[in-house]
Design a protein around this motif. Structure first.
Motif, PDB file in Angstrom:
ATOM      1  N   SER A   2       0.806  -1.205   0.000  1.00 11.39           N
ATOM      2  CA  SER A   2       0.000   0.000   0.000  1.00 11.39           C
ATOM      3  C   SER A   2       0.849   1.269   0.000  1.00 11.39           C
ATOM      4  O   SER A   2       0.318   2.368  -0.125  1.00 11.39           O
ATOM      5  N   LEU A   3       2.182   1.116   0.115  1.00  8.11           N
ATOM      6  CA  LEU A   3       3.087   2.265   0.051  1.00  8.11           C
ATOM      7  C   LEU A   3       4.379   1.832  -0.629  1.00  8.11           C
ATOM      8  O   LEU A   3       4.964   0.804  -0.274  1.00  8.11           O
ATOM      9  N   ARG A   4       4.794   2.622  -1.620  1.00 10.88           N
ATOM     10  CA  ARG A   4       6.024   2.301  -2.354  1.00 10.88           C
ATOM     11  C   ARG A   4       6.860   3.564  -2.515  1.00 10.88           C
ATOM     12  O   ARG A   4       6.336   4.630  -2.854  1.00 10.88           O
ATOM     13  N   ARG A   5       8.159   3.462  -2.268  1.00 11.68           N
ATOM     14  CA  ARG A   5       9.085   4.567  -2.438  1.00 11.68           C
ATOM     15  C   ARG A   5      10.075   4.222  -3.534  1.00 11.68           C
ATOM     16  O   ARG A   5      10.598   3.111  -3.573  1.00 11.68           O
ATOM     17  N   GLU A   6      10.334   5.181  -4.431  1.00  8.48           N
ATOM     18  CA  GLU A   6      11.240   4.921  -5.542  1.00  8.48           C
ATOM     19  C   GLU A   6      11.881   6.227  -5.994  1.00  8.48           C
ATOM     20  O   GLU A   6      11.365   7.318  -5.733  1.00  8.48           O
ATOM     21  N   ALA A   7      13.020   6.103  -6.671  1.00  4.70           N
ATOM     22  CA  ALA A   7      13.711   7.272  -7.204  1.00  4.70           C
ATOM     23  C   ALA A   7      12.915   7.874  -8.349  1.00  4.70           C
ATOM     24  O   ALA A   7      12.266   7.159  -9.122  1.00  4.70           O
ATOM     25  N   PHE A   8      12.974   9.222  -8.460  1.00  4.68           N
ATOM     26  CA  PHE A   8      12.275   9.926  -9.529  1.00  4.68           C
ATOM     27  C   PHE A   8      13.222  10.892 -10.235  1.00  4.68           C
ATOM     28  O   PHE A   8      12.803  11.897 -10.774  1.00  4.68           O
ATOM     29  N   GLY A   9      14.510  10.578 -10.252  1.00  6.38           N
ATOM     30  CA  GLY A   9      15.468  11.404 -10.973  1.00  6.38           C
ATOM     31  C   GLY A   9      16.174  12.399 -10.083  1.00  6.38           C
ATOM     32  O   GLY A   9      16.072  12.363  -8.849  1.00  6.38           O
ATOM     33  N   GLN A  10      16.934  13.283 -10.728  1.00 12.14           N
ATOM     34  CA  GLN A  10      17.745  14.269 -10.030  1.00 12.14           C
ATOM     35  C   GLN A  10      17.504  15.662 -10.600  1.00 12.14           C
ATOM     36  O   GLN A  10      17.216  15.826 -11.787  1.00 12.14           O
ATOM     37  N   LEU A  11      17.642  16.665  -9.718  1.00 12.12           N
ATOM     38  CA  LEU A  11      17.626  18.046 -10.170  1.00 12.12           C
ATOM     39  C   LEU A  11      18.944  18.365 -10.880  1.00 12.12           C
ATOM     40  O   LEU A  11      19.897  17.586 -10.833  1.00 12.12           O
ATOM     41  N   ASP A  12      19.012  19.512 -11.515  1.00 11.40           N
ATOM     42  CA  ASP A  12      20.221  19.884 -12.249  1.00 11.40           C
ATOM     43  C   ASP A  12      21.439  19.959 -11.345  1.00 11.40           C
ATOM     44  O   ASP A  12      22.569  19.757 -11.800  1.00 11.40           O
ATOM     45  N   ASP A  13      21.221  20.243 -10.047  1.00  8.27           N
ATOM     46  CA  ASP A  13      22.361  20.325  -9.126  1.00  8.27           C
ATOM     47  C   ASP A  13      22.710  18.974  -8.513  1.00  8.27           C
ATOM     48  O   ASP A  13      23.572  18.893  -7.635  1.00  8.27           O
ATOM     49  N   GLY A  14      22.048  17.905  -8.947  1.00  8.95           N
ATOM     50  CA  GLY A  14      22.379  16.567  -8.506  1.00  8.95           C
ATOM     51  C   GLY A  14      21.568  16.037  -7.346  1.00  8.95           C
ATOM     52  O   GLY A  14      21.677  14.859  -6.988  1.00  8.95           O
ATOM     53  N   ARG A  15      20.727  16.873  -6.734  1.00  7.21           N
ATOM     54  CA  ARG A  15      19.918  16.400  -5.613  1.00  7.21           C
ATOM     55  C   ARG A  15      18.855  15.415  -6.093  1.00  7.21           C
ATOM     56  O   ARG A  15      18.205  15.633  -7.120  1.00  7.21           O
ATOM     57  N   ALA A  16      18.682  14.357  -5.311  1.00  9.24           N
ATOM     58  CA  ALA A  16      17.761  13.291  -5.697  1.00  9.24           C
ATOM     59  C   ALA A  16      16.328  13.649  -5.330  1.00  9.24           C
ATOM     60  O   ALA A  16      16.071  14.296  -4.307  1.00  9.24           O
ATOM     61  N   VAL A  17      15.395  13.228  -6.167  1.00  7.94           N
ATOM     62  CA  VAL A  17      13.968  13.407  -5.931  1.00  7.94           C
ATOM     63  C   VAL A  17      13.331  12.031  -5.830  1.00  7.94           C
ATOM     64  O   VAL A  17      13.660  11.121  -6.594  1.00  7.94           O
ATOM     65  N   GLU A  18      12.429  11.890  -4.868  1.00  4.76           N
ATOM     66  CA  GLU A  18      11.780  10.611  -4.606  1.00  4.76           C
ATOM     67  C   GLU A  18      10.293  10.698  -4.933  1.00  4.76           C
ATOM     68  O   GLU A  18       9.683  11.762  -4.819  1.00  4.76           O
ATOM     69  N   ARG A  19       9.729   9.576  -5.337  1.00  2.70           N
ATOM     70  CA  ARG A  19       8.286   9.463  -5.570  1.00  2.70           C
ATOM     71  C   ARG A  19       7.730   8.445  -4.589  1.00  2.70           C
ATOM     72  O   ARG A  19       8.271   7.344  -4.435  1.00  2.70           O
ATOM     73  N   ILE A  20       6.655   8.821  -3.911  1.00  4.14           N
ATOM     74  CA  ILE A  20       6.003   7.945  -2.935  1.00  4.14           C
ATOM     75  C   ILE A  20       4.595   7.658  -3.438  1.00  4.14           C
ATOM     76  O   ILE A  20       3.821   8.583  -3.707  1.00  4.14           O
ATOM     77  N   THR A  21       4.264   6.380  -3.581  1.00  6.02           N
ATOM     78  CA  THR A  21       2.959   5.986  -4.088  1.00  6.02           C
ATOM     79  C   THR A  21       2.143   5.348  -2.973  1.00  6.02           C
ATOM     80  O   THR A  21       2.618   4.430  -2.293  1.00  6.02           O
ATOM     81  N   LEU A  22       0.935   5.858  -2.777  1.00  2.64           N
ATOM     82  CA  LEU A  22      -0.010   5.311  -1.810  1.00  2.64           C
ATOM     83  C   LEU A  22      -1.100   4.583  -2.583  1.00  2.64           C
ATOM     84  O   LEU A  22      -1.655   5.131  -3.535  1.00  2.64           O
ATOM     85  N   ARG A  23      -1.425   3.372  -2.158  1.00  6.18           N
ATOM     86  CA  ARG A  23      -2.446   2.610  -2.869  1.00  6.18           C
ATOM     87  C   ARG A  23      -3.398   1.970  -1.882  1.00  6.18           C
ATOM     88  O   ARG A  23      -2.985   1.310  -0.929  1.00  6.18           O
ATOM     89  N   HIS A  24      -4.694   2.178  -2.106  1.00  6.02           N
ATOM     90  CA  HIS A  24      -5.724   1.546  -1.295  1.00  6.02           C
ATOM     91  C   HIS A  24      -6.140   0.237  -1.943  1.00  6.02           C
ATOM     92  O   HIS A  24      -6.017   0.057  -3.154  1.00  6.02           O
ATOM     93  N   ALA A  25      -6.636  -0.674  -1.140  1.00  4.08           N
ATOM     94  CA  ALA A  25      -7.062  -1.970  -1.662  1.00  4.08           C
ATOM     95  C   ALA A  25      -8.137  -1.836  -2.731  1.00  4.08           C
ATOM     96  O   ALA A  25      -8.287  -2.706  -3.601  1.00  4.08           O
ATOM     97  N   SER A  26      -8.881  -0.730  -2.707  1.00  4.55           N
ATOM     98  CA  SER A  26      -9.940  -0.498  -3.689  1.00  4.55           C
ATOM     99  C   SER A  26      -9.390  -0.200  -5.072  1.00  4.55           C
ATOM    100  O   SER A  26     -10.109  -0.268  -6.072  1.00  4.55           O
ATOM    101  N   GLY A  27      -8.108   0.192  -5.141  1.00  3.85           N
ATOM    102  CA  GLY A  27      -7.493   0.578  -6.397  1.00  3.85           C
ATOM    103  C   GLY A  27      -7.182   2.051  -6.500  1.00  3.85           C
ATOM    104  O   GLY A  27      -6.437   2.474  -7.393  1.00  3.85           O
ATOM    105  N   LEU A  28      -7.738   2.880  -5.608  1.00  5.52           N
ATOM    106  CA  LEU A  28      -7.410   4.303  -5.611  1.00  5.52           C
ATOM    107  C   LEU A  28      -5.923   4.463  -5.315  1.00  5.52           C
ATOM    108  O   LEU A  28      -5.408   3.889  -4.355  1.00  5.52           O
TER     109      LEU A  28
END
Length: 356
Positions: A2-28
């Motif tokens: 129901s929760l997933r964390r993954e890399a989403f690339g880097q800014l031009d200065d090299g700082r990392a950006v993360e994407r967090i996905t929340l998922r309910h059992a219903s599919g939302l």
């Protein structure tokens, strides 16, 4: 999961950006980026059960960094406009750099939407959530006080995403945080105009604006007999085409609505309902804020390519931004945006998705 964390690339200065996905059992399913504490996507079914992302935005972090479009971003320290970028607190004047003609917009040139937020608490289970934190130092963009801000995205059930903001300060300041999602209930994969969407707003008053989008004198103008009377719902395209001076000034609807039923410290109240007749998708917004900025994508001009290589044009999205009124720091007649040391700023808004 129901929760997933993954890399989403880097800014031009090299700082990392993360994407967090929340998922309910219903599919939302909702996804959030640490860059700008941005609401990146929302997957919701249509009346046939087909899931689609209904938020405009970008497929990679470079799109967000290089084009400041506020797509899904957390806006702060002060959402909306401050006239001439100036306000006074207890006799001291503070200056925010103007970035919207003569006015300061959405926190100034380097607002919270341009920052990397830190991931704090997360949780799975029946109500998956993620909390992101940001420290805004004293003097940041001209605002007084060190502000400790947080935003929590939480799936309350199979239909509802709640966004909850909190903030504290060590010096008297002003705070107005919101989310700037660009909704298109038809889906982001192949964008078509939202002018056929139907919109209802629970407001008997709106704040009329001058030529620079600053509210005129008075606590609100009656919506009765104007294109802004959305209390019973109306097709968006039928309203934004009317010959009305306020629509000309905003190039469409880009106005704050004074929400009926609001009172300070109360629970979220119904603010707006959006319905797409084509897909059946319906969005209901509830908030504990006094105002709702409704924006019909008037300045999308075809110069930005978003998700799936789609060009965004005028009328391709609808924004519903719960917040304090524009220019409140200069308007003692508006519900206050003042925050004192020892107090906690709070804002809760709920986005409920269903199908007709």
């Amino acid at each position: 999961m129901s929760l997933r964390r993954e890399a989403f690339g880097q800014l031009d200065d090299g700082r990392a950006v993360e994407r967090i996905t929340l998922r309910h059992a219903s599919g939302l399913e909702a996804a959030v980026l640490t860059y700008g504490a941005t609401w990146h996507s929302l997957l919701a079914p249509d009346r046939e059960g087909t899931q689609a992302d209904i938020l405009l935005g970008h497929d990679d972090v470079s799109g967000y960094e290089r084009t400041r479009g506020f797509y899904g971003a957390t806006i702060g320290r002060y959402a909306n406009r401050i006239a001439k970028g100036r306000f006074a607190l207890d006799g001291e004047t503070f200056v925010i750099p103007a970035n919207d003609g003569p006015n300061a917009l959405h926190g100034g040139p380097d607002g919270f939407d341009r920052r990397i937020w830190q991931v704090g608490e997360t949780g799975e289970g029946d109500q998956p959530f993620a909390t992101l934190h940001l420290t805004s130092p004293d003097g940041d963009q001209g605002f007084p006080g060190t502000l400790q801000a947080s935003v929590t995205y939480r799936l309350l059930d199979g239909e509802t995403l709640e966004i909850a903001w909190q903030a504290t300060t060590d010096r008297t300041t002003v705070v107005n945080l919101t989310n700037h999602a660009f909704f298109n209930l038809g889906g982001a994969a192949r964008v078509e105009s939202v002018l056929d969407h139907e919109l209802m707003v629970s407001a008997s008053l709106f704040t009329a604006i001058d030529e620079t989008s600053i509210p005129l004198e008075g606590t609100g103008s009656g919506v009765a007999g104007t294109p802004f009377d959305l209390r019973e719902g109306a097709r968006i395209g039928d309203r934004v085409r009317e010959a009305h001076e306020q629509l000309r000034r905003g190039r469409g609807i880009d106005h704050n609505f004074v929400l009926d039923g609001w009172h300070e410290g109360g629970d979220p109240v119904p603010a707006a309902v959006v319905f797409d007749p084509e897909t059946g998708r319906t969005l209901e917004l509830l908030t504990d804020q006094p105002g709702l900025q409704v924006y019909t994508g008037n300045f999308l001009d075809g110069t930005v390519a978003g998700k799936n290589g789609q060009i965004y044009r005028m009328g391709d999205a609808l924004c519903l931004e719960p917040q304090r009124f524009p220019d409140t720091p200069n308007r003692p007649d508006f519900p206050s945006a003042r925050l004192e040391p020892g107090e906690t700023y709070r804002h809760r808004s709920r986005y409920r998705f269903s199908v007709r």
